[in-house]
Design a protein around this motif. Structure first.
Motif, mmCIF file in Angstrom:
data_model
loop_
_atom_site.group_PDB
_atom_site.id
_atom_site.type_symbol
_atom_site.label_atom_id
_atom_site.label_comp_id
_atom_site.label_asym_id
_atom_site.label_seq_id
_atom_site.Cartn_x
_atom_site.Cartn_y
_atom_site.Cartn_z
ATOM 1 N N PHE A 112 -11.564 -20.584 3.979
ATOM 2 C CA PHE A 112 -11.776 -19.169 4.288
ATOM 3 C C PHE A 112 -10.913 -18.365 3.328
ATOM 4 O O PHE A 112 -9.694 -18.516 3.294
ATOM 5 C CB PHE A 112 -11.403 -18.853 5.731
ATOM 6 C CG PHE A 112 -11.572 -17.395 6.091
ATOM 7 C CD1 PHE A 112 -12.791 -16.759 5.921
ATOM 8 C CD2 PHE A 112 -10.515 -16.654 6.593
ATOM 9 C CE1 PHE A 112 -12.960 -15.415 6.236
ATOM 10 C CE2 PHE A 112 -10.671 -15.313 6.915
ATOM 11 C CZ PHE A 112 -11.893 -14.686 6.741
ATOM 12 N N ASP A 113 -11.549 -17.515 2.518
ATOM 13 C CA ASP A 113 -10.835 -16.772 1.481
ATOM 14 C C ASP A 113 -10.454 -15.360 1.917
ATOM 15 O O ASP A 113 -10.014 -14.551 1.112
ATOM 16 C CB ASP A 113 -11.663 -16.710 0.197
ATOM 17 C CG ASP A 113 -12.989 -15.972 0.371
ATOM 18 O OD1 ASP A 113 -13.235 -15.413 1.469
ATOM 19 O OD2 ASP A 113 -13.779 -15.936 -0.593
ATOM 20 N N GLY A 114 -10.637 -15.083 3.212
ATOM 21 C CA GLY A 114 -10.361 -13.752 3.734
ATOM 22 C C GLY A 114 -11.612 -12.943 3.948
ATOM 23 O O GLY A 114 -11.598 -11.891 4.585
ATOM 24 N N GLY A 145 -1.468 -16.388 5.827
ATOM 25 C CA GLY A 145 -2.061 -15.165 6.373
ATOM 26 C C GLY A 145 -3.327 -15.513 7.132
ATOM 27 O O GLY A 145 -3.347 -16.416 7.974
ATOM 28 N N ASN A 146 -4.418 -14.842 6.822
ATOM 29 C CA ASN A 146 -5.685 -15.144 7.502
ATOM 30 C C ASN A 146 -6.555 -16.119 6.710
ATOM 31 O O ASN A 146 -7.695 -16.395 7.079
ATOM 32 C CB ASN A 146 -6.456 -13.850 7.788
ATOM 33 C CG ASN A 146 -6.956 -13.180 6.520
ATOM 34 O OD1 ASN A 146 -6.468 -13.452 5.421
ATOM 35 N ND2 ASN A 146 -7.929 -12.293 6.655
ATOM 36 N N LYS A 147 -6.022 -16.664 5.629
ATOM 37 C CA LYS A 147 -6.770 -17.627 4.803
ATOM 38 C C LYS A 147 -6.397 -19.053 5.208
ATOM 39 O O LYS A 147 -5.283 -19.307 5.648
ATOM 40 C CB LYS A 147 -6.464 -17.395 3.322
ATOM 41 C CG LYS A 147 -6.822 -15.994 2.836
ATOM 42 C CD LYS A 147 -6.402 -15.790 1.389
ATOM 43 C CE LYS A 147 -6.699 -14.369 0.923
ATOM 44 N NZ LYS A 147 -6.272 -14.144 -0.483
ATOM 45 N N THR A 177 -10.408 -19.066 15.192
ATOM 46 C CA THR A 177 -10.108 -19.285 13.786
ATOM 47 C C THR A 177 -8.620 -19.066 13.578
ATOM 48 O O THR A 177 -7.974 -18.389 14.372
ATOM 49 C CB THR A 177 -10.891 -18.315 12.881
ATOM 50 O OG1 THR A 177 -10.418 -16.989 13.121
ATOM 51 C CG2 THR A 177 -12.388 -18.383 13.140
ATOM 52 N N PRO A 178 -8.054 -19.612 12.495
ATOM 53 C CA PRO A 178 -6.622 -19.404 12.248
ATOM 54 C C PRO A 178 -6.256 -17.935 12.161
ATOM 55 O O PRO A 178 -5.206 -17.519 12.649
ATOM 56 C CB PRO A 178 -6.402 -20.107 10.900
ATOM 57 C CG PRO A 178 -7.459 -21.143 10.850
ATOM 58 C CD PRO A 178 -8.650 -20.518 11.511
ATOM 59 N N SER A 179 -7.110 -17.138 11.538
ATOM 60 C CA SER A 179 -6.781 -15.728 11.351
ATOM 61 C C SER A 179 -6.790 -14.937 12.648
ATOM 62 O O SER A 179 -6.198 -13.865 12.739
ATOM 63 C CB SER A 179 -7.766 -15.095 10.363
ATOM 64 O OG SER A 179 -9.096 -15.265 10.801
#
Length: 215
Positions: free
Chosen positions: A84-86, A70-72, A112-114
Motif C-alpha cells: 500500500f503506497d498511501g 505511517g499509513n504505508k 488495514t495498518p493505516s
C-alpha cells in the motif's frame, strides 16, 4: 483468502485492537502498547503464521514479514506481496505472474495498518488472562471478545512482552474451530528504509510479462 490473511497480519503488526468496556488492567497495558507503537517511525516484523482446525484435521505453517511506515505497508506472505503506497493497494502474485491494483477500501469494517490505530475505543470486551514465561520473557495475555455477535471470530488472545510492550503472539479462534496463530520471531523499529520501498514500479512487472489488473 490471501487478502483476508494479509489484512489479519497487518492488524497484528500494528499491535492495537478495539477495546470494549472491561478490565482496567488490560486496557492500561494495551494503551502502553499503543503509545509505544505510535512513537516509531517504522516497524519491521518477521513472524510465523499457523492455521489449524482440529475437526477438519488440517494444519499449516509458514513465515512472513511486514514493514510499516505511517499509513504505508509491505507484507510478504505465502510467496506473495501486498503493498500500500498511501493511495493504491497492489497485490503481487509471482506464481500467477499477476498484479491486482485496487483503491484502499472505504469500508469502516476493513482492517488495514493505516486504520488500526484509530480502532481502539470500541469493538471488544477484554480481560486479563494467563501469563507465560517464554525463554525468560514474561508474556502477559489479554483476551478480547467481539461485541458484535455476528462476527466469525470467537475470541482473540493477545500476548504482550511486559518489558518491551511489544506484541509477541496473537491467537485468533474462529467460531468454526479454526485457530490462527502469529508468533513474532523478530520485531525491529526505526530501520533505514529505501525511498522506493513503498513505490510500485509497473514497468518492472510489465517487462517481466506480468498481467496487471486495475480494478
Amino acid at each position: 483468502m490471501l487478502k483476508k490473511q494479509l489484512l489479519f497480519i497487518a492488524l497484528f503488526t500494528v499491535g492495537v485492537f478495539s477495546y470494549g468496556q472491561s478490565d482496567a488492567k488490560a486496557k492500561a497495558l494495551l494503551d502502553e502498547v499503543y503509545t509505544k507503537v505510535m512513537n516509531y517511525n517504522n516497524i519491521y516484523v518477521d513472524f510465523k503464521y499457523s492455521l489449524e482446525n482440529t475437526e477438519a484435521n488440517t494444519k499449516s505453517e509458514t513465515r512472513g514479514t511486514a514493514t510499516l511506515e505511517g499509513n504505508k505497508y509491505l507484507v510478504d506472505l505465502f510467496g506473495s506481496q501486498q503493498l500500500f503506497d498511501g493511495s493504491k493497494v497492489y497485490t503481487i502474485v509471482p506464481d500467477n505472474e499477476e498484479v491486482t491494483i485496487e483503491d484502499q477500501s472505504d469500508d469502516e469494517n476493513t482492517i488495514t495498518p493505516s486504520k488500526m490505530l484509530t480502532f481502539y475505543k470500541d469493538g471488544h470486551n477484554y480481560k486479563w488472562d494467563i501469563v507465560q514465561n517464554i525463554q525468560g520473557r514474561k508474556i502477559q495475555y489479554i483476551k478480547l471478545i467481539p461485541i458484535d455477535t455476528n462476527t466469525e471470530i470467537k475470541s482473540i488472545l493477545l500476548g504482550v512482552d511486559t518489558q518491551t510492550k511489544h506484541i509477541y503472539k496473537l491467537i485468533e479462534t474462529g467460531k468454526n474451530g479454526t485457530k490462527t496463530t502469529i508468533t513474532v520471531n523478530s520485531f525491529k523499529t526505526d530501520q533505514p528504509l529505501s525511498n522506493t520501498l513503498f513505490t510500485f514500479n509497473a514497468k518492472k512487472y510489465e517487462d517481466q510479462g506480468y498481467y496487471i489488473i486495475r480494478n
